[in-house]
Scaffold this active site. Structure first.
Site, PDB file in Angstrom:
ATOM      1  N   ALA A  86      36.066  50.938  50.588  1.00  0.00           N
ATOM      2  CA  ALA A  86      35.551  49.676  50.081  1.00  0.00           C
ATOM      3  C   ALA A  86      34.129  49.513  50.606  1.00  0.00           C
ATOM      4  O   ALA A  86      33.764  50.122  51.613  1.00  0.00           O
ATOM      5  CB  ALA A  86      36.441  48.526  50.544  1.00  0.00           C
TER       6      ALA A  86
ATOM      7  N   GLY B 166      39.566  52.739  51.141  1.00  0.00           N
ATOM      8  CA  GLY B 166      39.872  52.445  49.742  1.00  0.00           C
ATOM      9  C   GLY B 166      39.791  53.668  48.847  1.00  0.00           C
ATOM     10  O   GLY B 166      40.445  53.729  47.806  1.00  0.00           O
TER      11      GLY B 166
ATOM     12  N   GLU C  48      43.046  55.284  49.243  1.00  0.00           N
ATOM     13  CA  GLU C  48      44.018  54.398  48.576  1.00  0.00           C
ATOM     14  C   GLU C  48      43.929  54.519  47.055  1.00  0.00           C
ATOM     15  O   GLU C  48      44.939  54.474  46.358  1.00  0.00           O
ATOM     16  CB  GLU C  48      43.787  52.952  49.028  1.00  0.00           C
ATOM     17  CG  GLU C  48      44.183  52.761  50.494  1.00  0.00           C
ATOM     18  CD  GLU C  48      43.725  51.428  51.064  1.00  0.00           C
ATOM     19  OE1 GLU C  48      42.518  51.117  50.949  1.00  0.00           O
ATOM     20  OE2 GLU C  48      44.561  50.705  51.619  1.00  0.00           O
TER      21      GLU C  48
ATOM     22  N   GLU D  21      40.106  52.322  58.572  1.00  0.00           N
ATOM     23  CA  GLU D  21      39.881  50.874  58.673  1.00  0.00           C
ATOM     24  C   GLU D  21      40.012  50.346  60.096  1.00  0.00           C
ATOM     25  O   GLU D  21      39.325  49.405  60.487  1.00  0.00           O
ATOM     26  CB  GLU D  21      40.858  50.115  57.757  1.00  0.00           C
ATOM     27  CG  GLU D  21      40.541  50.238  56.274  1.00  0.00           C
ATOM     28  CD  GLU D  21      41.196  51.433  55.594  1.00  0.00           C
ATOM     29  OE1 GLU D  21      41.633  52.375  56.294  1.00  0.00           O
ATOM     30  OE2 GLU D  21      41.259  51.423  54.355  1.00  0.00           O
TER      31      GLU D  21
HETATM   32  N1  CAA Z   1      30.565  51.075  52.213  1.00  0.00           N
HETATM   33  C1  CAA Z   1      29.243  50.959  51.992  1.00  0.00           C
HETATM   34  N2  CAA Z   1      28.354  51.939  52.199  1.00  0.00           N
HETATM   35  C2  CAA Z   1      28.832  53.115  52.645  1.00  0.00           C
HETATM   36  C3  CAA Z   1      30.198  53.320  52.893  1.00  0.00           C
HETATM   37  C4  CAA Z   1      31.110  52.242  52.655  1.00  0.00           C
HETATM   38  N3  CAA Z   1      32.413  52.349  52.834  1.00  0.00           N
HETATM   39  N4  CAA Z   1      30.368  54.591  53.330  1.00  0.00           N
HETATM   40  C5  CAA Z   1      29.140  55.153  53.354  1.00  0.00           C
HETATM   41  N5  CAA Z   1      28.215  54.277  52.938  1.00  0.00           N
HETATM   42  C6  CAA Z   1      26.758  54.481  52.825  1.00  0.00           C
HETATM   43  C7  CAA Z   1      26.091  54.573  54.181  1.00  0.00           C
HETATM   44  O1  CAA Z   1      25.848  53.277  54.698  1.00  0.00           O
HETATM   45  C8  CAA Z   1      24.831  55.322  53.854  1.00  0.00           C
HETATM   46  O2  CAA Z   1      23.918  54.432  53.284  1.00  0.00           O
HETATM   47  P1  CAA Z   1      22.373  54.468  53.745  1.00  0.00           P
HETATM   48  O3  CAA Z   1      21.881  55.815  53.301  1.00  0.00           O
HETATM   49  O4  CAA Z   1      21.754  53.335  53.008  1.00  0.00           O
HETATM   50  O5  CAA Z   1      22.375  54.322  55.220  1.00  0.00           O
HETATM   51  C9  CAA Z   1      25.274  56.279  52.751  1.00  0.00           C
HETATM   52  O6  CAA Z   1      26.507  55.749  52.236  1.00  0.00           O
HETATM   53  C10 CAA Z   1      25.550  57.681  53.265  1.00  0.00           C
HETATM   54  O7  CAA Z   1      26.480  57.562  54.336  1.00  0.00           O
HETATM   55  P2  CAA Z   1      26.235  58.219  55.795  1.00  0.00           P
HETATM   56  O8  CAA Z   1      24.776  58.308  56.077  1.00  0.00           O
HETATM   57  O9  CAA Z   1      27.082  57.497  56.761  1.00  0.00           O
HETATM   58  O10 CAA Z   1      26.805  59.692  55.504  1.00  0.00           O
HETATM   59  P3  CAA Z   1      27.455  60.692  56.561  1.00  0.00           P
HETATM   60  O11 CAA Z   1      27.626  61.952  55.820  1.00  0.00           O
HETATM   61  O12 CAA Z   1      26.697  60.670  57.835  1.00  0.00           O
HETATM   62  O13 CAA Z   1      28.912  60.047  56.900  1.00  0.00           O
HETATM   63  C11 CAA Z   1      31.052  59.045  56.381  1.00  0.00           C
HETATM   64  C12 CAA Z   1      29.885  59.962  55.924  1.00  0.00           C
HETATM   65  C13 CAA Z   1      31.769  59.667  57.556  1.00  0.00           C
HETATM   66  C14 CAA Z   1      32.003  58.906  55.190  1.00  0.00           C
HETATM   67  C15 CAA Z   1      30.487  57.655  56.778  1.00  0.00           C
HETATM   68  O14 CAA Z   1      29.618  57.196  55.757  1.00  0.00           O
HETATM   69  C16 CAA Z   1      31.533  56.600  56.981  1.00  0.00           C
HETATM   70  O15 CAA Z   1      32.193  56.585  58.009  1.00  0.00           O
HETATM   71  N6  CAA Z   1      31.713  55.668  55.995  1.00  0.00           N
HETATM   72  C17 CAA Z   1      32.639  54.578  56.102  1.00  0.00           C
HETATM   73  C18 CAA Z   1      34.071  55.011  55.859  1.00  0.00           C
HETATM   74  C19 CAA Z   1      35.015  53.839  56.032  1.00  0.00           C
HETATM   75  O16 CAA Z   1      35.102  53.240  57.086  1.00  0.00           O
HETATM   76  N7  CAA Z   1      35.753  53.486  54.967  1.00  0.00           N
HETATM   77  C20 CAA Z   1      36.704  52.405  54.983  1.00  0.00           C
HETATM   78  C21 CAA Z   1      36.085  51.176  54.388  1.00  0.00           C
HETATM   79  S1  CAA Z   1      37.130  49.736  54.544  1.00  0.00           S
HETATM   80  C22 CAA Z   1      38.229  49.822  53.282  1.00  0.00           C
HETATM   81  O17 CAA Z   1      38.232  50.740  52.514  1.00  0.00           O
HETATM   82  C23 CAA Z   1      39.186  48.644  53.172  1.00  0.00           C
HETATM   83  C24 CAA Z   1      40.348  48.831  52.242  1.00  0.00           C
HETATM   84  O18 CAA Z   1      41.365  49.343  52.635  1.00  0.00           O
HETATM   85  C25 CAA Z   1      40.304  48.306  50.868  1.00  0.00           C
END
Ligand code: CAA
Length: 258
Positions: free
Chosen positions: A66, A109, A112, A132
């Protein structure tokens, strides 16, 4: 005629193909993306030319979850009123088979969404996880429920409690996904699987999907009863007559969805 911003949808060979297209943020699932996705899937579900749908992302990400900034400052009342997960619930109402073709990140998400599909094909680079907990929350779109049903309690617990993700190989081994292929073969593999399903008699496919999904939340007794009724019902279709006659006459069946 669609005017989508974050997805690209097309139909070929009776397969609806939907690409999540927000690559700059690893296909983070914001409200707009989910609403476009659900809208096109609902449309394809009603379209007679579509027999099966595939959801895919890009090589680096199926979806990294998400959209975090979008919800970071929300209050619980705002979350409740906005009820963004209600949109996700509509995925459950889709009657046609859905395939997730996953390369790269399928986190939160994203994982999911893949699990909300009926089959999952992954590339060797795929990563599945529910991180999460690392953000101070828990999965909200089925992660604690579908993951547990798919891989069992102890594995789901570990992933949900620690945020540790799984490789495609591990995911295959524990039964989370159907198959793993090299990245360059992912789309062809998903398309082949989709075409195979698209060739089957559509009414039987629809009821088969329904019956298997019911197995997830019915007792065996009720599930068996339910299956029997659907089985008997199919004897009112022309495709059942055609399928069985073709077998007896040693020829290929021609299914018409009636
Ligand atoms: N939401 C918004 N933006 C996101 C994102 C997310 N879930 N995941 C990645 N991005 C964005 C980053 O902020 C980054 O943007 P910028 O270039 O503007 O900084 C871009 O995507 C590239 O990401 P990274 O630079 O972080 O890329 P990486 O290769 O270094 O890392 C990753 C990749 C490990 C997937 C890391 O991006 C990450 O940990 N992302 C979050 C994953 C996460 O926590 N997901 C769960 C979300 S909560 C949810 O989903 C709730 C639910 O159950 C419904």
């Amino acid at each position: 005629n669609r005017n989508d911003r974050y997805i690209v949808a097309s139909i070929r060979e009776n397969v609806g193909w939907i690409r999540l297209n927000r690559p700059e943020v690893l296909n983070a699932l914001n409200l707009q993306l989910i609403s476009e996705l659900v809208a096109v899937l609902t449309e394809m579900d009603r379209d007679e030319n579509v027999r099966c749908m595939v959801i895919t992302g890009n090589e680096k990400a199926f979806a990294a979850g998400a959209d975090i900034p979008e919800m970071a400052e929300a209050s619980s009342v705002e979350m409740l009123i906005q009820d963004q997960l209600a949109e996700w619930d509509r995925l459950r109402k889709l009657t046609k088979p859905l395939i997730a073709a996953v390369s790269g990140y399928a986190l939160g998400g994203g994982c999911e969404l893949a699990m909300a599909c009926d089959l999952i094909v992954a590339s060797e680079t795929a990563v599945f996880g529910q991180p999460e907990i690392l953000l101070g929350v828990i999965p909200g779109a089925g992660g604690t429920q579908r993951l547990t049903r798919a891989v069992g309690k102890v594995r789901a617990m570990e992933m949900v409690l620690t945020g540790r993700s799984m490789t495609a190989r591990e995911a295959l081994q524990v039964g989370l996904i159907n198959r793993v292929v090299p990245p360059e073969l992912l789309e062809a593999e998903a398309m082949n699987l989709a075409k195979k399903i698209a060739q089957q008699p559509p009414v039987a496919v629809r009821l088969a999907k329904q019956a298997v999904l019911k197995a997830m939340d019915m007792t065996l007794e009720n599930g068996l009863d339910y299956e029997q009724k659907l089985f008997y019902f199919l004897f009112s279709t022309e495709d059942q007559k055609e399928g069985m006659r073709a077998f007896v006459e040693k020829r290929k069946p021609r299914f018409q969805g009636k």
